[in-house]
Design an enzyme around this catalytic site. Sequence first.
Site, PDB file in Angstrom:
ATOM      1  CB  CYS A  65      -7.895 117.769  30.938  1.00 48.19           C
ATOM      2  SG  CYS A  65      -9.309 118.782  31.440  1.00 48.19           S
ATOM      3  CB  THR A  82     -17.374 120.852  18.677  1.00 50.61           C
ATOM      4  OG1 THR A  82     -16.274 120.838  19.593  1.00 50.61           O
ATOM      5  CG2 THR A  82     -18.208 122.089  18.931  1.00 50.61           C
ATOM      6  CB  THR A 137      -9.842 122.129  23.801  1.00 51.92           C
ATOM      7  OG1 THR A 137      -9.495 121.812  25.155  1.00 51.92           O
ATOM      8  CG2 THR A 137     -11.062 121.335  23.395  1.00 51.92           C
ATOM      9  CB  ILE A 183     -16.471 119.745  31.490  1.00 59.82           C
ATOM     10  CG1 ILE A 183     -17.098 120.158  30.158  1.00 59.82           C
ATOM     11  CG2 ILE A 183     -17.340 118.726  32.224  1.00 59.82           C
ATOM     12  CD1 ILE A 183     -18.380 120.923  30.240  1.00 59.82           C
ATOM     13  CB  SER A 219     -12.442 111.712  25.012  1.00 63.39           C
ATOM     14  OG  SER A 219     -12.604 111.786  26.407  1.00 63.39           O
TER      15      SER A 219
HETATM   16  C1  SIN Z   1     -13.064 118.703  30.700  1.00 57.36           C
HETATM   17  O1  SIN Z   1     -13.663 117.797  31.275  1.00 57.36           O
HETATM   18  O2  SIN Z   1     -12.835 119.774  31.252  1.00 57.36           O
HETATM   19  C2  SIN Z   1     -12.591 118.519  29.283  1.00 57.36           C
HETATM   20  C3  SIN Z   1     -11.623 117.407  29.172  1.00 57.36           C
HETATM   21  C4  SIN Z   1     -10.509 117.671  28.215  1.00 57.36           C
HETATM   22  O3  SIN Z   1     -10.538 118.625  27.431  1.00 57.36           O
HETATM   23  O4  SIN Z   1      -9.537 116.914  28.217  1.00 57.36           O
END
Ligand code: SIN
Length: 311
Positions: free
Chosen positions: A132, A271, A197, A73, A23
């Site tokens: 997230c 990645t 992450t 993001i 995702s």
């Molecule tokens: C993001 O959109 O900041 C990343 C989404 C995520 O790591 O769950």
Amino acid sequence: MSTLDFSTKIASKRFSNPIFTASGCASSGQELSQFFQLSEIGAVVTKSIMTKARNGRITPRMAETPSGMLNSIGLQGPGIDVFLERDIPWLVENNAKVIVSIAGENVDEYGVLARRLRSVQGISAIEVNISCPNVENRGQVFACHPDTASAAIESVRRNIGGELPIIAKLSPDVTDIVEIARSVINAGVDGLALINTLLGMVIDLNTMQPKLGGKTGGLSGPAIRPVAVRAIYQVHQMFPNTPIVGMGGVSNGRDALELVLAGASAVSVGTATFGDPTAVIKIRDELQMLLLERGFNDFRDAIGFAHRASS
Ligand code: SIN
């Protein structure tokens, strides 16, 4: 020549092979479809979708790290209305197996999203992103506490109805990921996605300030693979009947095999796609070859093999 049954299952759903996109790294698949047919991979896992359109965090949003990448993001996206009108029909038309990732700002929003998706044709599962790291309020990282993690999943479970499997995406940034896994399993998930992450930061030595506009970001790439392997191993050991979609720094077939041996029923590639948009296809083919070389005729016999070999 020996053959391999490369299919896998997540709860009631069958996938032709175990390599998925991760995702957030392939949007809703449109960009990748320039390079290969989306039906060639196990599933497209979409960027986490929210109730409303969202601009995300301020730039810069990406920074390089040793063997990794930091992103901030902030869940940028078009919102569920546009997603349902534009992206799902396109994915179905392109014969993709679709896992829709959802993210909410609060527990109720998860339920709202589940309700919107419950009768949509062409979806194989829902990934509930409760992890997230790029949100203003760390309290919104539901996966950091068993109670908030289970509350978000219960909200989805109450609203999803039918047979759509629920996969909870967990964070490695916790003391005991097995405890969080237990809480979401008790709340009714059918599978787990491990790992999101890790929260990180890079400071620019020229400006002497954090490089990312949002200051912190999520670390991905080969640097985090051992963390993913450890988390998958620990969770599979405790809950061997709960399928895991593994992810974290997979950039070749050997990496994918490592996650499978630890206990993953499928592997998402994230990645690596930024460097090579065909990575997911190469990894699929390499994994298939590695399994055949090791004498497997059925992919599912390899899942969690490291537990059997070491006990
Ligand atoms: C993001 O959109 O900041 C990343 C989404 C995520 O790591 O769950």
